[in-house]
Design an enzyme around this catalytic site. Structure first.
Site, PDB file in Angstrom:
ATOM      1  N   ARG A 113      -1.802   3.768  -0.129  1.00 55.69           N
ATOM      2  CA  ARG A 113      -1.139   4.613   0.985  1.00 55.69           C
ATOM      3  C   ARG A 113      -2.320   4.743   2.874  1.00 55.69           C
ATOM      4  NH1 ARG A 113       0.157   9.895  -1.592  1.00 55.69           N
ATOM      5  NH2 ARG A 113      -1.448   9.131  -3.502  1.00 55.69           N
TER       6      ARG A 113
ATOM      7  N   ASP B  26       0.619   5.366  -8.791  1.00 55.01           N
ATOM      8  CA  ASP B  26       1.322   5.718  -8.719  1.00 55.01           C
ATOM      9  C   ASP B  26       3.033   6.010  -9.467  1.00 55.01           C
ATOM     10  OD1 ASP B  26      -0.368   7.214  -7.163  1.00 55.01           O
ATOM     11  OD2 ASP B  26       0.423   6.236  -4.851  1.00 55.01           O
TER      12      ASP B  26
ATOM     13  N   TYR C 150      -3.441  -6.021  -5.291  1.00 52.55           N
ATOM     14  CA  TYR C 150      -2.329  -5.296  -4.562  1.00 52.55           C
ATOM     15  C   TYR C 150      -1.453  -6.166  -3.106  1.00 52.55           C
ATOM     16  CZ  TYR C 150      -4.714  -1.160  -6.730  1.00 52.55           C
ATOM     17  OH  TYR C 150      -5.523  -0.331  -7.082  1.00 52.55           O
TER      18      TYR C 150
ATOM     19  N   ASP D 200       3.680   7.349   1.739  1.00 52.32           N
ATOM     20  CA  ASP D 200       4.400   6.725   1.347  1.00 52.32           C
ATOM     21  C   ASP D 200       6.114   6.970   0.871  1.00 52.32           C
ATOM     22  OD1 ASP D 200       5.507   8.906  -0.863  1.00 52.32           O
ATOM     23  OD2 ASP D 200       3.965   7.996  -2.140  1.00 52.32           O
TER      24      ASP D 200
END
Length: 301
Positions: free
Chosen positions: A181, A47, A75, A89
């Site tokens: 997310r 993103d 992540y 987000d």
């Protein structure tokens, strides 16, 4: 007559430590320009506000992109508790709030439901196609969609920090197609406190580490110089999850022409997907069939 692409026939991987505020496509375009490369692509979109590993494939390395896309990735991300947003987000509008703040024991207990083979509904603002159109385009027009759940393999999901009552830091290792997310959103729902991702960083992807990445500032500063070329990793790195077989000198031309040829293999099963090398260089990827390789992708470098 097709127009010839401008640029160099250069092949390999450039790992970029992507900053926030830029799309993955823009990073690829910057690298293609800086390397003066004919062809470039990336293995796994981040993103715009996410940071970390963006592995950019150049030339023949673009043929190995699927193997990096399929590889495990890790992540680290900060979750804001107490608020749900329409994008899941920090860029979105707050659509629900909660004063509930679970303790660390409750959080750790809830994480178990998100490990292993799970089903995950993508965010409304995502690139999933709905009736031929990207979901985020419909979402921008105010349309709410019932997106289908998708399978995801989560190898590990752990709590690594609790800086304050409103924030937790998680680290996740997962397979392809995962939405961090969605993990934050669904965890917030499971805990009854609502949540969204505040920040996200990909720390590794397959064989590529963020610590080995170049910054966009370096890409700009070293553009079109041998110093930038020196950061290029060989295309063979993209094949590290496949077994390697060696091909004979007389097999090289046959394989590159897409024909089956003899290879030397150890500990490889009949029907397994492998890559063939000659003097350390990738020649082809294909199916091993008892002493022969049936190529499916060939490399010309």
């Amino acid at each position: 007559m097709a127009r010839r692409r401008k640029g160099r026939d250069i092949s390999g991987w450039l790992v970029v430590d992507k900053p926030a505020g830029i799309t993955s496509t823009a990073v690829v375009n910057k690298v293609r320009w800086a390397m003066d490369a004919k062809k470039a692509g990336h293995a796994g979109t981040l993103d715009p506000e996410a940071t970390g590993v963006l592995a950019v494939a150049l030339g023949e390395a673009t043929k190995t992109v699927p193997y990096i896309t399929d590889a495990l990735k890790a992540y680290t991300f900060t979750v804001r508790l107490g608020q749900a947003t329409n994008t899941d987000d920090a860029d979105g509008e707050v659509i629900a709030t909660s004063d509930l703040r679970p303790d660390e024991t409750e959080i750790k207990a809830a994480l178990g439901a998100f490990v292993g083979d799970i089903m995950q509904v993508p965010p409304q603002f995502s690139a999933v196609k709905v009736d031929g159109e990207r979901a985020y385009k419909k979402a921008r027009d105010g349309e709410e969609m019932a997106l289908a759940a998708r399978p995801l393999w989560v190898e590990e999901l752990v709590l690594v920090d609790r800086p304050d009552a409103d924030h937790i830091v998680l680290e996740m290792t997962c397979g392809k197609g995962g939405y961090v997310r969605s993990i934050a959103r669904d965890l917030g729902d499971a805990l009854g406190c609502k949540a969204h991702v505040k920040s996200l960083r990909r720390i590794w992807s397959g064989p590529f580490q963020a610590t080995d990445g170049v910054t966009l500032e370096q890409v700009d500063a070293l553009a079109k110089t041998p110093d930038l070329d020196a950061h290029l990793q060989p295309l063979e790195v993209g094949l590290s999850d496949l077994p390697e077989v060696r091909c004979l000198a007389e097999s090289v031309a046959k394989l590159r022409n897409g024909n089956p040829a003899s290879v030397i293999a150890t500990d490889v099963e009949f029907g397994e997907e492998v890559w063939a090398s000659f003097e350390g260089k990738a020649i082809a990827v294909g199916t091993y069939r008892g002493g022969e390789l049936q190529p499916s992708r060939v490399f010309v470098v």
